[in-house]
Design a protein around this motif. Sequence first.
Motif, PDB file in Angstrom:
ATOM      1  N   GLY A 182       0.756  -1.206   0.023  1.00 41.87           N
ATOM      2  CA  GLY A 182      -0.038  -0.052   0.101  1.00 41.87           C
ATOM      3  C   GLY A 182       0.817   1.293  -0.038  1.00 41.87           C
ATOM      4  O   GLY A 182       2.163   1.268   0.195  1.00 41.87           O
ATOM      5  N   ARG A 183       0.119   2.289  -0.346  1.00 42.36           N
ATOM      6  CA  ARG A 183       0.983   3.699  -0.320  1.00 42.36           C
ATOM      7  C   ARG A 183      -0.348   4.710  -0.397  1.00 42.36           C
ATOM      8  O   ARG A 183      -1.446   4.486  -0.775  1.00 42.36           O
ATOM      9  CB  ARG A 183       1.561   3.915  -1.740  1.00 42.36           C
ATOM     10  CG  ARG A 183       2.636   4.933  -1.540  1.00 42.36           C
ATOM     11  CD  ARG A 183       3.228   5.074  -3.130  1.00 42.36           C
ATOM     12  NE  ARG A 183       4.388   5.918  -3.244  1.00 42.36           N
ATOM     13  CZ  ARG A 183       5.796   5.597  -2.804  1.00 42.36           C
ATOM     14  NH1 ARG A 183       5.827   4.430  -2.604  1.00 42.36           N
ATOM     15  NH2 ARG A 183       6.829   6.623  -2.809  1.00 42.36           N
ATOM     16  N   ASP A 184       0.207   5.820   0.104  1.00 41.56           N
ATOM     17  CA  ASP A 184      -0.740   6.977   0.269  1.00 41.56           C
ATOM     18  C   ASP A 184       0.147   8.271   0.391  1.00 41.56           C
ATOM     19  O   ASP A 184       1.180   8.167   1.381  1.00 41.56           O
ATOM     20  CB  ASP A 184      -1.706   6.910   1.231  1.00 41.56           C
ATOM     21  CG  ASP A 184      -2.931   7.800   1.160  1.00 41.56           C
ATOM     22  OD1 ASP A 184      -3.845   7.362   0.392  1.00 41.56           O
ATOM     23  OD2 ASP A 184      -2.818   9.119   1.196  1.00 41.56           O
ATOM     24  N   ILE A 185      -0.255   9.380   0.220  1.00 40.86           N
ATOM     25  CA  ILE A 185       0.471  10.744   0.197  1.00 40.86           C
ATOM     26  C   ILE A 185       0.365  11.386   1.376  1.00 40.86           C
ATOM     27  O   ILE A 185       0.929  11.993   1.985  1.00 40.86           O
ATOM     28  CB  ILE A 185       0.030  11.607  -0.853  1.00 40.86           C
ATOM     29  CG1 ILE A 185       1.073  12.639  -1.059  1.00 40.86           C
ATOM     30  CG2 ILE A 185      -1.431  12.271  -0.913  1.00 40.86           C
ATOM     31  CD1 ILE A 185       0.968  13.225  -2.298  1.00 40.86           C
ATOM     32  N   ASN A 186      -0.890  10.999   2.200  1.00 39.70           N
ATOM     33  CA  ASN A 186      -1.353  11.365   3.585  1.00 39.70           C
ATOM     34  C   ASN A 186      -0.467  10.540   4.528  1.00 39.70           C
ATOM     35  O   ASN A 186      -1.080   9.375   5.052  1.00 39.70           O
ATOM     36  CB  ASN A 186      -2.747  11.471   3.597  1.00 39.70           C
ATOM     37  CG  ASN A 186      -3.310  12.324   4.818  1.00 39.70           C
ATOM     38  OD1 ASN A 186      -2.513  12.224   5.774  1.00 39.70           O
ATOM     39  ND2 ASN A 186      -4.353  12.834   4.920  1.00 39.70           N
ATOM     40  N   PRO A 187       0.448  11.148   5.622  1.00 35.63           N
ATOM     41  CA  PRO A 187       0.903  10.437   6.566  1.00 35.63           C
ATOM     42  C   PRO A 187      -0.063   9.969   7.592  1.00 35.63           C
ATOM     43  O   PRO A 187       0.159   8.885   8.286  1.00 35.63           O
ATOM     44  CB  PRO A 187       2.042  11.195   7.092  1.00 35.63           C
ATOM     45  CG  PRO A 187       2.127  12.299   5.985  1.00 35.63           C
ATOM     46  CD  PRO A 187       0.795  12.574   5.319  1.00 35.63           C
ATOM     47  N   ARG A 188      -1.155  10.587   7.929  1.00 38.31           N
ATOM     48  CA  ARG A 188      -2.042  10.570   8.937  1.00 38.31           C
ATOM     49  C   ARG A 188      -2.893   9.018   8.641  1.00 38.31           C
ATOM     50  O   ARG A 188      -3.011   8.182   9.272  1.00 38.31           O
ATOM     51  CB  ARG A 188      -2.816  11.534   9.124  1.00 38.31           C
ATOM     52  CG  ARG A 188      -2.322  12.761   9.819  1.00 38.31           C
ATOM     53  CD  ARG A 188      -3.222  13.682  10.165  1.00 38.31           C
ATOM     54  NE  ARG A 188      -4.334  13.338  10.914  1.00 38.31           N
ATOM     55  CZ  ARG A 188      -5.394  14.149  11.209  1.00 38.31           C
ATOM     56  NH1 ARG A 188      -5.429  15.444  10.574  1.00 38.31           N
ATOM     57  NH2 ARG A 188      -6.379  13.924  12.096  1.00 38.31           N
ATOM     58  N   VAL A 189      -3.211   8.926   7.147  1.00 41.48           N
ATOM     59  CA  VAL A 189      -4.017   7.995   6.940  1.00 41.48           C
ATOM     60  C   VAL A 189      -3.220   6.733   6.821  1.00 41.48           C
ATOM     61  O   VAL A 189      -3.749   5.542   6.926  1.00 41.48           O
ATOM     62  CB  VAL A 189      -4.877   8.347   5.427  1.00 41.48           C
ATOM     63  CG1 VAL A 189      -5.865   9.348   5.832  1.00 41.48           C
ATOM     64  CG2 VAL A 189      -3.956   8.393   4.176  1.00 41.48           C
ATOM     65  N   VAL A 190      -1.956   6.869   6.421  1.00 44.67           N
ATOM     66  CA  VAL A 190      -1.165   5.726   6.306  1.00 44.67           C
ATOM     67  C   VAL A 190      -0.803   5.003   7.667  1.00 44.67           C
ATOM     68  O   VAL A 190      -0.589   3.812   7.951  1.00 44.67           O
ATOM     69  CB  VAL A 190       0.528   6.293   5.664  1.00 44.67           C
ATOM     70  CG1 VAL A 190       1.462   4.880   6.223  1.00 44.67           C
ATOM     71  CG2 VAL A 190       0.506   6.486   4.247  1.00 44.67           C
ATOM     72  N   LEU A 191      -0.722   5.970   8.700  1.00 40.58           N
ATOM     73  CA  LEU A 191      -0.590   5.357  10.024  1.00 40.58           C
ATOM     74  C   LEU A 191      -1.837   4.736  10.485  1.00 40.58           C
ATOM     75  O   LEU A 191      -1.617   3.536  11.197  1.00 40.58           O
ATOM     76  CB  LEU A 191      -0.652   6.511  10.940  1.00 40.58           C
ATOM     77  CG  LEU A 191      -0.181   6.371  12.535  1.00 40.58           C
ATOM     78  CD1 LEU A 191       0.898   5.326  12.848  1.00 40.58           C
ATOM     79  CD2 LEU A 191      -0.195   7.325  13.474  1.00 40.58           C
ATOM     80  N   GLY A 192      -2.966   5.375   9.982  1.00 39.48           N
ATOM     81  CA  GLY A 192      -4.393   4.641  10.511  1.00 39.48           C
ATOM     82  C   GLY A 192      -4.224   3.250   9.605  1.00 39.48           C
ATOM     83  O   GLY A 192      -4.824   1.969  10.091  1.00 39.48           O
ATOM     84  N   SER A 193      -4.013   3.142   8.439  1.00 42.44           N
ATOM     85  CA  SER A 193      -3.911   2.036   7.420  1.00 42.44           C
ATOM     86  C   SER A 193      -2.903   0.894   8.274  1.00 42.44           C
ATOM     87  O   SER A 193      -3.126  -0.394   8.425  1.00 42.44           O
ATOM     88  CB  SER A 193      -3.237   2.295   6.105  1.00 42.44           C
ATOM     89  OG  SER A 193      -3.363   1.062   5.376  1.00 42.44           O
ATOM     90  N   ARG A 194      -1.850   1.277   8.645  1.00 48.30           N
ATOM     91  CA  ARG A 194      -0.890   0.603   9.245  1.00 48.30           C
ATOM     92  C   ARG A 194      -1.616  -0.331  10.818  1.00 48.30           C
ATOM     93  O   ARG A 194      -1.226  -1.386  10.795  1.00 48.30           O
ATOM     94  CB  ARG A 194       0.503   0.977   9.514  1.00 48.30           C
ATOM     95  CG  ARG A 194       1.288   1.385   8.294  1.00 48.30           C
ATOM     96  CD  ARG A 194       2.423   2.194   8.800  1.00 48.30           C
ATOM     97  NE  ARG A 194       3.291   2.626   7.605  1.00 48.30           N
ATOM     98  CZ  ARG A 194       4.330   3.427   7.557  1.00 48.30           C
ATOM     99  NH1 ARG A 194       4.686   4.243   8.644  1.00 48.30           N
ATOM    100  NH2 ARG A 194       4.990   3.728   6.565  1.00 48.30           N
ATOM    101  N   LYS A 195      -2.146   0.497  11.428  1.00 44.90           N
ATOM    102  CA  LYS A 195      -2.668   0.227  12.490  1.00 44.90           C
ATOM    103  C   LYS A 195      -3.811  -0.801  12.306  1.00 44.90           C
ATOM    104  O   LYS A 195      -4.095  -1.853  13.016  1.00 44.90           O
ATOM    105  CB  LYS A 195      -3.140   1.299  13.390  1.00 44.90           C
ATOM    106  CG  LYS A 195      -2.182   2.213  13.953  1.00 44.90           C
ATOM    107  CD  LYS A 195      -2.592   3.167  14.860  1.00 44.90           C
ATOM    108  CE  LYS A 195      -1.526   3.963  15.647  1.00 44.90           C
ATOM    109  NZ  LYS A 195      -2.008   4.986  16.423  1.00 44.90           N
ATOM    110  N   ASN A 196      -4.824  -0.370  11.138  1.00 45.15           N
ATOM    111  CA  ASN A 196      -5.796  -1.630  10.867  1.00 45.15           C
ATOM    112  C   ASN A 196      -5.326  -2.810  10.547  1.00 45.15           C
ATOM    113  O   ASN A 196      -5.878  -3.666  10.901  1.00 45.15           O
ATOM    114  CB  ASN A 196      -6.654  -0.833   9.565  1.00 45.15           C
ATOM    115  CG  ASN A 196      -7.486   0.174  10.303  1.00 45.15           C
ATOM    116  OD1 ASN A 196      -7.884   0.283  11.309  1.00 45.15           O
ATOM    117  ND2 ASN A 196      -7.936   1.189   9.304  1.00 45.15           N
TER     118      ASN A 196
END
Length: 314
Positions: free
Chosen positions: A206-220
């Motif tokens: 996965g990849r995203d330009i938004n650091p906050r949603v990347v953090l959420g993705s990793r936690k999910n």
Amino acid sequence: MNDSQYIYTYTQHQDEYDLCLLEMRSFFGFDVPSTVLISTVEIDPSRSPFMKERLDILYEGDSLEMISQQVEQYDLGESTFRVVSLNTANLDTTNKMGHPERRKIEREIGLRVKGTPDLVNPPENTFGIVLLNGTWYFGKLIENQSIWFLHQKKPHMYSTALSTRVARAVANIAVPHPKGVRAIDPCCGIGTVLVEALSMDINIVGRDINPRVVLGSRKNITHFGLEGNVEIGPIADVVDEYDVAIIDMPYNLFTHITPEAQLEILKEARRFSKKVIVVTIETIDHMVEEAGFVIIDRCVAKKGHFIRQVLVCE
């Protein structure tokens, strides 16, 4: 694929009908308008949000007595088993059977199996018996475990994200047969597609330009005991090549994306991926063509009045 035959039964809401058919075509190369499908392609029913069960055909015959005679050859020793009738709903041209008739059939077949019947505890073996278009079938029954349902409550969510059912179907449409396939979700958001794909052992990053949603993705991903790589950065920074990309085109109150930016995402995907599955709330056929893709299949996924398009592009 092999010489064995499998019967799959399906159930879906009317709003999901088109999405279900597209998933069917991805798995099997064709779809059917009814709730039952026969194929030589083996798919774990728990992969699909629409499959109810899979019957691995062992015997077939023109009458229940023919099945009974064949079943007598099946010796389980001391292993426990149960027999389940699948005619709980209309299957193609075959009408559903009432509860008493199904129980009678289950008892008749169950008495022929050499083993230990267990109707109380989960048995070691579950068998299915079904009448379909004039032919009886008996075999091992694999039931859907509805894994996607367990993923509905994530630590990080937002209202406009794909539902787990749609996300799971999209992952299957993108990678129906995972062996040797490398996939990427370059605009992954909170990772709804990633969670579903990783839970099916699809090789995806996965990849995203938004650091906050990347953090959420990793936690999910971690929350469900999965392992997956999610990087921070724009799609333009992708350097590796992939067999398929899944792009849920960014949108919502917090993501103001221009048509130019949407086109750029598609052009970048064309650079590193042979195939792309695009989920969009807008008609972007002209953008897909301008980016160098051809739409080879498509469907709509509804949720009330909210409509998404799913495009298969090569």
